[in-house]
Design a protein around this motif. Structure first.
Motif, PDB file in Angstrom:
ATOM      1  N   LEU A 163       0.833  -1.196   0.000  1.00 42.67           N
ATOM      2  CA  LEU A 163       0.000   0.000   0.000  1.00 42.67           C
ATOM      3  C   LEU A 163       0.875   1.256   0.000  1.00 42.67           C
ATOM      4  O   LEU A 163       0.619   2.200  -0.746  1.00 42.67           O
ATOM      5  CB  LEU A 163      -0.939   0.000   1.206  1.00 42.67           C
ATOM      6  N   SER A 164       1.916   1.243   0.790  1.00 43.30           N
ATOM      7  CA  SER A 164       2.830   2.373   0.857  1.00 43.30           C
ATOM      8  C   SER A 164       3.547   2.589  -0.476  1.00 43.30           C
ATOM      9  O   SER A 164       3.694   3.727  -0.938  1.00 43.30           O
ATOM     10  CB  SER A 164       3.856   2.139   1.978  1.00 43.30           C
ATOM     11  N   LEU A 165       3.993   1.509  -1.096  1.00 39.74           N
ATOM     12  CA  LEU A 165       4.658   1.627  -2.396  1.00 39.74           C
ATOM     13  C   LEU A 165       3.726   2.191  -3.456  1.00 39.74           C
ATOM     14  O   LEU A 165       4.121   3.044  -4.262  1.00 39.74           O
ATOM     15  CB  LEU A 165       5.177   0.261  -2.861  1.00 39.74           C
ATOM     16  N   ILE A 166       2.500   1.733  -3.463  1.00 38.83           N
ATOM     17  CA  ILE A 166       1.525   2.220  -4.438  1.00 38.83           C
ATOM     18  C   ILE A 166       1.236   3.697  -4.193  1.00 38.83           C
ATOM     19  O   ILE A 166       1.264   4.514  -5.115  1.00 38.83           O
ATOM     20  CB  ILE A 166       0.222   1.388  -4.383  1.00 38.83           C
TER      21      ILE A 166
ATOM     22  N   CYS B 264       4.343  -4.775 -12.161  1.00 41.35           N
ATOM     23  CA  CYS B 264       5.743  -5.080 -12.481  1.00 41.35           C
ATOM     24  C   CYS B 264       6.711  -4.288 -11.600  1.00 41.35           C
ATOM     25  O   CYS B 264       7.838  -4.715 -11.371  1.00 41.35           O
ATOM     26  CB  CYS B 264       6.031  -4.832 -13.962  1.00 41.35           C
ATOM     27  N   ASP B 265       6.262  -3.116 -11.089  1.00 44.86           N
ATOM     28  CA  ASP B 265       7.092  -2.304 -10.200  1.00 44.86           C
ATOM     29  C   ASP B 265       6.982  -2.731  -8.737  1.00 44.86           C
ATOM     30  O   ASP B 265       7.743  -2.272  -7.900  1.00 44.86           O
ATOM     31  CB  ASP B 265       6.686  -0.829 -10.295  1.00 44.86           C
TER      32      ASP B 265
ATOM     33  N   VAL C 293      -7.417  -0.454  -2.478  1.00 48.38           N
ATOM     34  CA  VAL C 293      -6.824  -0.068  -3.755  1.00 48.38           C
ATOM     35  C   VAL C 293      -7.790  -0.384  -4.891  1.00 48.38           C
ATOM     36  O   VAL C 293      -8.640  -1.262  -4.773  1.00 48.38           O
ATOM     37  CB  VAL C 293      -5.462  -0.775  -4.028  1.00 48.38           C
ATOM     38  N   GLY C 294      -7.619   0.344  -5.966  1.00 52.65           N
ATOM     39  CA  GLY C 294      -8.326   0.062  -7.207  1.00 52.65           C
ATOM     40  C   GLY C 294      -7.318  -0.468  -8.206  1.00 52.65           C
ATOM     41  O   GLY C 294      -6.106  -0.332  -8.014  1.00 52.65           O
ATOM     42  N   SER C 295      -7.805  -1.067  -9.277  1.00 56.13           N
ATOM     43  CA  SER C 295      -6.889  -1.611 -10.276  1.00 56.13           C
ATOM     44  C   SER C 295      -7.512  -1.558 -11.661  1.00 56.13           C
ATOM     45  O   SER C 295      -8.732  -1.471 -11.798  1.00 56.13           O
ATOM     46  CB  SER C 295      -6.493  -3.045  -9.934  1.00 56.13           C
TER      47      SER C 295
ATOM     48  N   VAL D 220      -1.231  -4.985 -14.859  1.00 53.14           N
ATOM     49  CA  VAL D 220      -2.294  -4.422 -14.038  1.00 53.14           C
ATOM     50  C   VAL D 220      -1.688  -3.269 -13.244  1.00 53.14           C
ATOM     51  O   VAL D 220      -0.591  -3.391 -12.691  1.00 53.14           O
ATOM     52  CB  VAL D 220      -2.901  -5.479 -13.084  1.00 53.14           C
ATOM     53  N   TYR D 221      -2.404  -2.165 -13.211  1.00 53.33           N
ATOM     54  CA  TYR D 221      -1.976  -0.977 -12.477  1.00 53.33           C
ATOM     55  C   TYR D 221      -2.869  -0.805 -11.254  1.00 53.33           C
ATOM     56  O   TYR D 221      -4.073  -1.042 -11.313  1.00 53.33           O
ATOM     57  CB  TYR D 221      -2.052   0.260 -13.373  1.00 53.33           C
TER      58      TYR D 221
END
Length: 117
Positions: free
Chosen positions: A41-44, A55-56, A81-83, A90-91
């Motif tokens: 969650l923090s990375l996103i 991929c990240d 989160v949404g995607s 997938v983002y």
């Protein structure tokens, strides 16, 4: 008692949570109780542009890609989160309303500074 929509507005120090709001919020907190999911969650949230490609998100962890996918699914299912699929990737992005609900619940009233303190 708080209804499902009022959980975002009143901290629990003002009035007790209703059953439905408590169930929803507990699922979110449970999802965040896992260190991998909290880090995801923090990375996103901190990713440039406010969204991150799966991929990240794989590289920073010492777990397999299927495990990362599972954790992202939990975050998505709990509404954190949404995607969106774009081609083969997938983002993900953080849903601000969900974070506001969690934040508002824990917010304490501001206490005025005592004179002479």
């Amino acid at each position: 008692m708080l209804g499902p929509d009022s959980a975002c507005c009143a901290p629990m120090v003002r009035e007790p949570l209703g059953e439905e709001a408590a169930a929803e919020l507990s699922r979110m907190f449970k999802a965040l109780s896992d260190p991998v999911r909290l880090r995801l969650l923090s990375l996103i949230a901190s990713h440039e542009g406010g969204e991150a490609c799966v991929c990240d998100l794989i590289g920073p962890f010492e777990v397999s890609q299927p495990t990362i996918s599972h954790h992202l699914k939990v975050l998505r299912e709990t509404g954190l989160v949404g995607s969106e699929r774009r081609g083969t990737w997938v983002y993900y992005w953080v849903l601000p309303a969900a974070l506001e609900k969690l934040s508002a619940l824990l917010r304490t009233p501001t206490v005025p500074a005592q004179a002479g303190a």
